[in-house]
Design a protein around this motif. Structure first.
Motif, PDB file in Angstrom:
ATOM      1  N   HIS A  34      36.649  46.546  40.580  1.00 37.50           N
ATOM      2  CA  HIS A  34      37.656  45.687  41.187  1.00 37.50           C
ATOM      3  C   HIS A  34      37.027  44.406  41.725  1.00 37.50           C
ATOM      4  O   HIS A  34      37.628  43.322  41.640  1.00 37.50           O
ATOM      5  N   THR A  35      35.836  44.527  42.299  1.00 37.65           N
ATOM      6  CA  THR A  35      35.128  43.341  42.792  1.00 37.65           C
ATOM      7  C   THR A  35      34.860  42.369  41.654  1.00 37.65           C
ATOM      8  O   THR A  35      35.009  41.144  41.809  1.00 37.65           O
ATOM      9  N   GLN A  36      34.469  42.900  40.495  1.00 39.15           N
ATOM     10  CA  GLN A  36      34.216  42.038  39.346  1.00 39.15           C
ATOM     11  C   GLN A  36      35.473  41.264  38.945  1.00 39.15           C
ATOM     12  O   GLN A  36      35.428  40.051  38.712  1.00 39.15           O
ATOM     13  N   TYR A  37      36.619  41.971  38.887  1.00 37.56           N
ATOM     14  CA  TYR A  37      37.862  41.311  38.485  1.00 37.56           C
ATOM     15  C   TYR A  37      38.294  40.260  39.506  1.00 37.56           C
ATOM     16  O   TYR A  37      38.773  39.180  39.132  1.00 37.56           O
ATOM     17  N   VAL A  38      38.143  40.544  40.802  1.00 41.70           N
ATOM     18  CA  VAL A  38      38.527  39.591  41.839  1.00 41.70           C
ATOM     19  C   VAL A  38      37.647  38.350  41.775  1.00 41.70           C
ATOM     20  O   VAL A  38      38.140  37.202  41.840  1.00 41.70           O
ATOM     21  N   LEU A  39      36.327  38.541  41.637  1.00 36.94           N
ATOM     22  CA  LEU A  39      35.419  37.395  41.553  1.00 36.94           C
ATOM     23  C   LEU A  39      35.700  36.569  40.304  1.00 36.94           C
ATOM     24  O   LEU A  39      35.635  35.322  40.339  1.00 36.94           O
ATOM     25  N   TRP A  40      36.000  37.255  39.206  1.00 37.51           N
ATOM     26  CA  TRP A  40      36.296  36.542  37.963  1.00 37.51           C
ATOM     27  C   TRP A  40      37.578  35.715  38.110  1.00 37.51           C
ATOM     28  O   TRP A  40      37.658  34.580  37.632  1.00 37.51           O
ATOM     29  N   ALA A  41      38.590  36.265  38.780  1.00 35.20           N
ATOM     30  CA  ALA A  41      39.838  35.543  38.999  1.00 35.20           C
ATOM     31  C   ALA A  41      39.599  34.292  39.844  1.00 35.20           C
ATOM     32  O   ALA A  41      40.112  33.204  39.528  1.00 35.20           O
ATOM     33  N   LEU A  63      47.031  37.206  43.000  1.00 37.75           N
ATOM     34  CA  LEU A  63      45.729  37.270  43.659  1.00 37.75           C
ATOM     35  C   LEU A  63      45.779  38.135  44.922  1.00 37.75           C
ATOM     36  O   LEU A  63      44.817  38.862  45.231  1.00 37.75           O
ATOM     37  N   ASP A  64      46.897  38.074  45.639  1.00 40.01           N
ATOM     38  CA  ASP A  64      47.016  38.918  46.836  1.00 40.01           C
ATOM     39  C   ASP A  64      46.988  40.401  46.474  1.00 40.01           C
ATOM     40  O   ASP A  64      46.426  41.223  47.219  1.00 40.01           O
ATOM     41  N   TYR A  65      47.581  40.759  45.324  1.00 40.00           N
ATOM     42  CA  TYR A  65      47.537  42.154  44.874  1.00 40.00           C
ATOM     43  C   TYR A  65      46.110  42.566  44.517  1.00 40.00           C
ATOM     44  O   TYR A  65      45.683  43.704  44.774  1.00 40.00           O
ATOM     45  N   PHE A  66      45.359  41.622  43.940  1.00 40.67           N
ATOM     46  CA  PHE A  66      43.948  41.891  43.644  1.00 40.67           C
ATOM     47  C   PHE A  66      43.197  42.233  44.928  1.00 40.67           C
ATOM     48  O   PHE A  66      42.427  43.194  44.989  1.00 40.67           O
ATOM     49  N   LEU A  70      41.370  45.715  46.215  1.00 41.89           N
ATOM     50  CA  LEU A  70      39.963  45.748  46.616  1.00 41.89           C
ATOM     51  C   LEU A  70      39.813  46.374  47.995  1.00 41.89           C
ATOM     52  O   LEU A  70      38.917  47.202  48.224  1.00 41.89           O
ATOM     53  N   VAL A  71      40.703  46.009  48.918  1.00 42.86           N
ATOM     54  CA  VAL A  71      40.664  46.604  50.267  1.00 42.86           C
ATOM     55  C   VAL A  71      40.980  48.096  50.198  1.00 42.86           C
ATOM     56  O   VAL A  71      40.351  48.920  50.887  1.00 42.86           O
ATOM     57  N   THR A  72      41.953  48.454  49.359  1.00 39.17           N
ATOM     58  CA  THR A  72      42.301  49.877  49.204  1.00 39.17           C
ATOM     59  C   THR A  72      41.114  50.663  48.655  1.00 39.17           C
ATOM     60  O   THR A  72      40.832  51.778  49.111  1.00 39.17           O
ATOM     61  N   SER A  73      40.409  50.085  47.687  1.00 42.94           N
ATOM     62  CA  SER A  73      39.234  50.755  47.115  1.00 42.94           C
ATOM     63  C   SER A  73      38.170  50.976  48.177  1.00 42.94           C
ATOM     64  O   SER A  73      37.575  52.063  48.270  1.00 42.94           O
ATOM     65  N   TYR A 100      43.609  57.120  41.004  1.00 43.59           N
ATOM     66  CA  TYR A 100      43.457  55.747  41.474  1.00 43.59           C
ATOM     67  C   TYR A 100      42.615  54.939  40.496  1.00 43.59           C
ATOM     68  O   TYR A 100      42.937  53.771  40.202  1.00 43.59           O
ATOM     69  N   TYR A 101      41.554  55.520  39.993  1.00 45.16           N
ATOM     70  CA  TYR A 101      40.696  54.850  39.010  1.00 45.16           C
ATOM     71  C   TYR A 101      41.513  54.452  37.779  1.00 45.16           C
ATOM     72  O   TYR A 101      41.500  53.294  37.346  1.00 45.16           O
ATOM     73  N   GLY A 102      42.236  55.407  37.205  1.00 48.00           N
ATOM     74  CA  GLY A 102      42.971  55.138  35.974  1.00 48.00           C
ATOM     75  C   GLY A 102      44.121  54.170  36.156  1.00 48.00           C
ATOM     76  O   GLY A 102      44.269  53.202  35.393  1.00 48.00           O
ATOM     77  N   LEU A 103      44.939  54.382  37.180  1.00 46.75           N
ATOM     78  CA  LEU A 103      46.146  53.557  37.354  1.00 46.75           C
ATOM     79  C   LEU A 103      45.793  52.138  37.793  1.00 46.75           C
ATOM     80  O   LEU A 103      46.444  51.174  37.363  1.00 46.75           O
ATOM     81  N   SER A 104      44.783  51.984  38.633  1.00 47.83           N
ATOM     82  CA  SER A 104      44.405  50.635  39.062  1.00 47.83           C
ATOM     83  C   SER A 104      43.836  49.826  37.904  1.00 47.83           C
ATOM     84  O   SER A 104      44.094  48.618  37.789  1.00 47.83           O
ATOM     85  N   LEU A 105      43.081  50.477  37.026  1.00 41.67           N
ATOM     86  CA  LEU A 105      42.560  49.759  35.860  1.00 41.67           C
ATOM     87  C   LEU A 105      43.675  49.417  34.875  1.00 41.67           C
ATOM     88  O   LEU A 105      43.579  48.431  34.146  1.00 41.67           O
ATOM     89  N   CYS A 106      44.724  50.247  34.845  1.00 42.19           N
ATOM     90  CA  CYS A 106      45.891  49.901  34.017  1.00 42.19           C
ATOM     91  C   CYS A 106      46.516  48.593  34.504  1.00 42.19           C
ATOM     92  O   CYS A 106      46.955  47.760  33.698  1.00 42.19           O
TER      93      CYS A 106
END
Length: 382
Positions: A34-41, A63-66, A70-73, A100-106
């Motif tokens: 998740h950190t990777q996706y947020v930083l990339w965004a 972006l707020d959902y991202f 990340l906070v939830t993780s 959580y792993y599967g659905l968040s990556l979806c």
């Protein structure tokens, strides 16, 4: 190498981890992804000329959902780490972590395409590693939920209810795949491949070592470290069959420690165990490379001598007898015991029966003769 072994010892055996430890590992991986996706965004939204690479308005709106994910993780990871300190097994945390792993990556795959390379890597690799590490129920339900969500998102895009890969702009340039997004897809895929491959390698390597340890334990006598009765008999059968087929002679020795019951009665069974271990080491050190010795039962040892004729077998028997006779066994409190052994010897070239049991019976008869005629000697069956 020493540091690597120390790290392996600190990590431990994944098969013995608690459910909260396994969940912590998966949630830690999820947090990093998740950190990777947020930083990339954030990078895409701030790089000059990003309008041609990404749908800025859509990405800013999510972006707020991202950040929330990340906070939830991080929160779930912290909770699992605290839960590890508690007693008891919490199997439900495996369901929480895998779902959580599967659905968040979806959710993230929806932004870059549900049929993209990263999505395929997770779908194919994660269940395989998951089945090894987690309970099958947790993995199956998480896989079902994730595939169902991916199917809904994909078909919703196909029927026009949702945009496909809405975060991506300029996927193709003049009919060619964008080099930027091609590289980005591989960068999105790389962490999944590295993590899943590393986990699979480590877990399967531990599994192989564990299986080897179990196999070794099933074959060896726990006290002396020699072959146990079943293993040495299997080795005797193999060498006997090879001798019958190919012709080289072989011999069998039955070794019995003299007056061993007296040692147990006088000094106790712990002292008897020390004597058994010392005698086993003496026998093992007196044999050739291809010879095998096993604990036959109690204070008796069975020795298989492949390729040994009568003359060589008698020399080896005498060498074993002498090695045991030279022992000075320290049983503690300044007490040192002397021990001797009697040996019965039988050779296959003597024309014994076609069954390996005949060799054991003949060697046992020779051993009985050695006991009856004074002990501490080698007697050849005739």
């Amino acid at each position: 190498m020493a540091r690597l072994e120390a790290l392996r010892a600190r990590i431990g055996d994944p098969f013995e981890w608690s459910s909260s430890a396994k969940a912590s590992l998966l949630l830690g991986i999820t947090f990093l992804l998740h950190t990777q996706y947020v930083l990339w965004a954030h990078y895409l939204l701030n790089v000059p000329g990003h309008e041609g690479l990404v749908n800025g308005d859509f990405l800013r709106g999510h972006l707020d959902y991202f950040h929330m994910l990340l906070v939830t993780s991080a929160t779930l990871l912290g909770f699992m780490l605290l839960l590890r300190r508690s007693t008891g097994e919490h199997r439900w945390v495996e369901y929480v972590a895998t779902h959580y792993y599967g659905l968040s990556l979806c959710y993230f795959s929806f932004h870059i395409g549900t049929l993209s390379l990263p999505t395929g890597a997770v779908i194919t690799g994660a269940p395989v590693v998951g089945f090894i590490l987690f309970s099958h129920g947790a993995v199956l339900w998480a896989l079902f939920a994730s595939l169902s969500l991916l199917a809904v998102l994909s078909y919703a895009s196909a029927f026009g209810f949702l945009p496909y890969a809405p975060a991506i702009s300029g996927l193709t340039e003049n009919g060619q795949l964008s080099l930027f997004w091609l590289t980005s897809m591989f960068l999105f895929t790389l962490p999944h491949l590295v993590v899943l491959t590393a986990l699979a390698y480590y877990i399967l390597n531990r599994w192989r070592r564990r299986e080897e340890e179990i196999r070794t334990l099933s074959m060896t006598d726990p006290l002396t470290g020699l072959y146990n009765r079943r293993s040495i008999l299997a080795h005797l059968w193999y060498e006997h069959e090879r001798s019958k087929r190919q012709g080289p002679p072989m011999a069998v020795m039955m070794v019995d420690l003299d007056n061993f019951k007296q040692i147990n009665d006088t000094w106790g069974h712990p002292a008897g165990d020390i004597v058994l271990v010392a005698a086993a080491n003496a026998l093992r050190g007196s044999l050739r490379q291809n010879d095998q010795v096993g604990r036959f039962g109690g204070e008796e040892f069975l020795v298989v001598l492949p390729g040994a004729d009568v003359e060589n077998a008698q020399k080896l028997g005498e060498r074993c007898r002498q090695a045991v006779a030279e022992l000075q066994v320290d049983i503690g409190d300044g007490q040192v015991l002397k021990v001797t052994c009697s040996i019965g010897l039988a050779c296959f070239e003597q024309g014994l029966g076609d069954e390996s049991e005949a060799l054991i019976k003949s060697a046992d008869q020779a051993l009985y003769s050695a006991k009856e005629t004074g002990r501490d000697k080698v007697v050849l069956w005739t």
